[in-house]
Motif scaffolding. Structure first.
Motif, PDB file in Angstrom:
ATOM      1  N   LYS A   1      36.879  45.025  32.731  1.00 42.04           N
ATOM      2  CA  LYS A   1      36.064  44.540  31.625  1.00 42.04           C
ATOM      3  C   LYS A   1      34.464  45.058  31.792  1.00 42.04           C
ATOM      4  CE  LYS A   1      36.822  42.161  28.433  1.00 42.04           C
ATOM      5  NZ  LYS A   1      37.376  42.503  27.214  1.00 42.04           N
ATOM      6  N   LYS A   2      34.097  45.194  32.545  1.00 46.57           N
ATOM      7  CA  LYS A   2      32.734  45.644  32.557  1.00 46.57           C
ATOM      8  C   LYS A   2      32.653  47.086  32.084  1.00 46.57           C
ATOM      9  CE  LYS A   2      28.587  46.411  35.585  1.00 46.57           C
ATOM     10  NZ  LYS A   2      28.161  46.431  36.968  1.00 46.57           N
ATOM     11  N   GLU A   3      33.513  47.742  32.392  1.00 46.55           N
ATOM     12  CA  GLU A   3      33.735  49.283  32.069  1.00 46.55           C
ATOM     13  C   GLU A   3      34.135  49.349  30.459  1.00 46.55           C
ATOM     14  OE1 GLU A   3      32.885  53.335  32.750  1.00 46.55           O
ATOM     15  OE2 GLU A   3      32.642  51.564  34.237  1.00 46.55           O
ATOM     16  N   TYR A   4      35.052  48.528  30.131  1.00 48.40           N
ATOM     17  CA  TYR A   4      35.632  48.672  28.650  1.00 48.40           C
ATOM     18  C   TYR A   4      35.399  47.118  27.863  1.00 48.40           C
ATOM     19  CZ  TYR A   4      37.409  52.797  30.885  1.00 48.40           C
ATOM     20  OH  TYR A   4      37.673  54.144  31.497  1.00 48.40           O
ATOM     21  N   PRO A   5      34.177  46.632  27.803  1.00 49.87           N
ATOM     22  CA  PRO A   5      33.979  45.329  27.254  1.00 49.87           C
ATOM     23  C   PRO A   5      34.669  44.931  26.070  1.00 49.87           C
ATOM     24  CG  PRO A   5      32.048  46.718  27.037  1.00 49.87           C
ATOM     25  CD  PRO A   5      33.049  47.664  27.781  1.00 49.87           C
TER      26      PRO A   5
ATOM     27  N   ARG B   1      39.858  42.681  37.400  1.00 49.85           N
ATOM     28  CA  ARG B   1      39.791  42.076  35.952  1.00 49.85           C
ATOM     29  C   ARG B   1      38.320  42.606  35.351  1.00 49.85           C
ATOM     30  NH1 ARG B   1      43.373  39.046  32.274  1.00 49.85           N
ATOM     31  NH2 ARG B   1      42.112  38.568  30.472  1.00 49.85           N
ATOM     32  N   ARG B   2      37.438  41.973  36.213  1.00 54.33           N
ATOM     33  CA  ARG B   2      36.033  42.104  35.820  1.00 54.33           C
ATOM     34  C   ARG B   2      35.594  43.493  35.879  1.00 54.33           C
ATOM     35  NH1 ARG B   2      35.671  36.945  38.600  1.00 54.33           N
ATOM     36  NH2 ARG B   2      35.467  37.998  40.544  1.00 54.33           N
ATOM     37  N   ALA B   3      35.907  44.092  36.779  1.00 55.88           N
ATOM     38  CA  ALA B   3      35.461  45.673  36.861  1.00 55.88           C
ATOM     39  C   ALA B   3      35.961  46.318  35.673  1.00 55.88           C
ATOM     40  CB  ALA B   3      36.068  46.272  38.115  1.00 55.88           C
TER      41      ALA B   3
ATOM     42  N   ASN C   1      38.685  40.046  40.652  1.00 52.52           N
ATOM     43  CA  ASN C   1      37.690  41.273  40.753  1.00 52.52           C
ATOM     44  C   ASN C   1      38.043  42.511  40.006  1.00 52.52           C
ATOM     45  OD1 ASN C   1      36.260  39.603  42.621  1.00 52.52           O
ATOM     46  ND2 ASN C   1      37.123  40.597  44.198  1.00 52.52           N
TER      47      ASN C   1
END
Length: 192
Positions: A162-166, A158-160, A156
């Motif tokens: 990656k969403k903020e810093y793709p 990590r996903r957050a 969770n």
């Protein structure tokens, strides 16, 4: 691709001022993060040494910039952690001067931004991400202390991130799990 020969790993110097910075031609990887985020543990894991970098029990122990010779091609640089509130005003000013001098005089090929997976991305981490992007420094986020959370909570977080810093590579590290060091080494080798 860079040679990752950790047989030739040792501390070159611990610097309190810019005048002490070593003259080198090696590529440099700088590790940044909050105090007690695990920079020393990561250096020890990457070099397969137990005590190359001192692992303090209290936050804010690293007050100098430590330069580690890895081989004829590479330096790992451990800078003092940011955000340690118990430092005096004078120490905070000295820290700022030391860090400004480092980034004015050194040209790291890569920055690893270490973030405690339990704490998430803080304002100082955002500042370092922006700094790396602005200055064209290749960078990645390393989520540390992953042994402290469940796999689901890590996924969770990590996903957050990656969403903020793709556009930023996100890696994981636990000092208790040696399997986490290989992806970090492979990433550094592929970039350098």
């Amino acid at each position: 691709m860079i040679n990752w020969n950790t047989q030739d790993a040792h501390l070159i110097i611990s610097c309190a001022s810019a005048s002490q910075f070593p003259e080198t031609t090696q590529k440099e990887i700088v590790m940044v993060g909050k105090s007690n985020v695990g920079k020393s543990s990561l250096i020890n894991a990457l070099t397969n040494r137990k005590r190359l970098a001192y692992v303090g029990q209290r936050p804010g122990k690293t007050r100098l910039i430590n330069f580690y010779h890895i081989n004829d091609e590479l330096l790992l640089t451990d800078v003092p952690g940011y955000g340690f509130a118990n430092r005096s005003k004078e120490e905070q000013i000295q820290y700022g001067v030391l860090m400004d001098s480092y980034f004015q005089q050194r040209h790291p090929a890569m920055m690893l931004i270490l973030i405690d997976v339990r704490r998430g991305v803080g304002k100082d981490d955002i500042m370092m991400l922006d700094f790396a992007r602005y200055n064209g420094i290749e960078h990645a986020i390393v989520l540390t202390k992953t042994d402290k959370l469940s796999r689901n909570k890590i996924a969770n977080e990590r996903r957050a991130v990656k969403k903020e810093y793709p556009d930023v590579k996100v890696l994981e590290f636990s000092s208790l799990n040696h399997d986490t060091r290989e992806p970090i080494i492979e990433y550094m080798r592929s970039v350098l």
